[in-house]
Motif scaffolding. Structure first.
Motif, PDB file in Angstrom:
ATOM      1  N   ARG A  27       0.815  -1.069   0.025  1.00 32.59           N
ATOM      2  CA  ARG A  27      -0.005   0.095   0.001  1.00 32.59           C
ATOM      3  C   ARG A  27       1.005   1.119   0.038  1.00 32.59           C
ATOM      4  O   ARG A  27       1.958   1.568   0.726  1.00 32.59           O
ATOM      5  CB  ARG A  27      -1.022   0.163   1.261  1.00 32.59           C
ATOM      6  N   GLY A  43      -2.400   3.370  -4.374  1.00 28.81           N
ATOM      7  CA  GLY A  43      -2.129   2.588  -5.149  1.00 28.81           C
ATOM      8  C   GLY A  43      -1.153   1.426  -4.598  1.00 28.81           C
ATOM      9  O   GLY A  43      -1.178   1.320  -3.185  1.00 28.81           O
ATOM     10  N   GLU A  44      -0.733   0.537  -5.374  1.00 31.35           N
ATOM     11  CA  GLU A  44      -0.110  -0.665  -5.139  1.00 31.35           C
ATOM     12  C   GLU A  44       1.320  -0.336  -5.570  1.00 31.35           C
ATOM     13  O   GLU A  44       1.623  -0.091  -6.480  1.00 31.35           O
ATOM     14  CB  GLU A  44      -0.574  -1.977  -5.733  1.00 31.35           C
ATOM     15  N   ARG A  70      -4.586   2.564  -7.901  1.00 30.48           N
ATOM     16  CA  ARG A  70      -5.913   2.265  -7.773  1.00 30.48           C
ATOM     17  C   ARG A  70      -6.956   3.453  -7.742  1.00 30.48           C
ATOM     18  O   ARG A  70      -7.965   3.119  -8.026  1.00 30.48           O
ATOM     19  CB  ARG A  70      -6.091   1.359  -6.586  1.00 30.48           C
ATOM     20  N   ARG A  71      -6.406   4.668  -7.281  1.00 33.54           N
ATOM     21  CA  ARG A  71      -7.538   5.643  -7.109  1.00 33.54           C
ATOM     22  C   ARG A  71      -6.750   6.975  -7.347  1.00 33.54           C
ATOM     23  O   ARG A  71      -5.669   7.306  -6.945  1.00 33.54           O
ATOM     24  CB  ARG A  71      -7.919   5.619  -5.375  1.00 33.54           C
TER      25      ARG A  71
END
Length: 193
Positions: free
Chosen positions: A75, A94-95, A130-131
């Motif tokens: 994370r 994100g990752e 991711r966002r």
């Protein structure tokens, strides 16, 4: 005021690439572990690879909390603030993954950074969004950018790769985080490129 995006748009990419500093935030899974927040800013040390992927150089000189957290759970949040011009804050959740010097992808990834690369590059941090969101930034103060600090690059530029590897081995919280998580693999692999 704020807006969510499905990807890093051209406008967001331009904003990200114009900022002289950004921040990374990571945390371990343990509820009593230490949250890490780090400023990053050497010119050219961050690249937007595509509309969902970014990468930045992880340099020596501090601990390895970000690497430890990414190795444990992946994370990461990146944040940019407009300290000049129109107000804006962009966050990418994100990752993340630390790509080390002995990874077969190292040569291709390190090549993305051109002159920003240096002898103290320990890893390339890849971030898959991711966002993606921005908010107004109305409360962020206006500040004048005066230029790059060159002390970090100059200090580590005087070290050979072997001297830098020895430095990493002696420094506390490099091989493991403050919470005891595995961080930078030691001994530091030699530069392959």
């Amino acid at each position: 005021m704020g807006k969510l995006y499905t990807h890093i748009t051209g406008r967001l990419r331009a904003f990200i690439e114009e900022q002289p500093v950004f921040f990374t935030a990571t945390a371990p899974l343990s509820g009593d572990g230490h949250v890490n927040l780090s400023p990053k800013g050497r010119a050219g040390s961050l690249v937007v690879i595509d509309d969902l992927t970014l990468a930045y150089l992880d340099f020596g000189g501090s601990g390895a909390e970000t690497i430890a957290h990414l190795r444990e759970n992946g994370r990461i949040t990146l944040m940019w603030c407009a300290f000049s011009g129109p107000p804006n804050i962009v966050r990418i959740h994100g990752e993340g993954e630390a790509v080390f010097r002995d990874d077969p992808r190292w040569g291709e990834l390190i090549g993305l950074f051109g002159a920003a690369d240096g002898p103290s590059a320990r890893a390339v941090v890849l971030v898959r969004a991711r966002r993606v969101a921005d908010v107004c930034g109305y409360a962020v103060p206006l500040m004048e950018y005066q230029g790059e600090r060159t002390l970090h690059a100059e200090h580590f530029g005087r070290k050979t790769d072997e001297e830098f590897a020895a430095y990493c081995e002696k420094k506390e919280f490099i091989g493991s985080s403050v919470d005891g998580l595995p961080a930078l693999p030691l001994p530091l692999p030699p530069r392959t490129v």
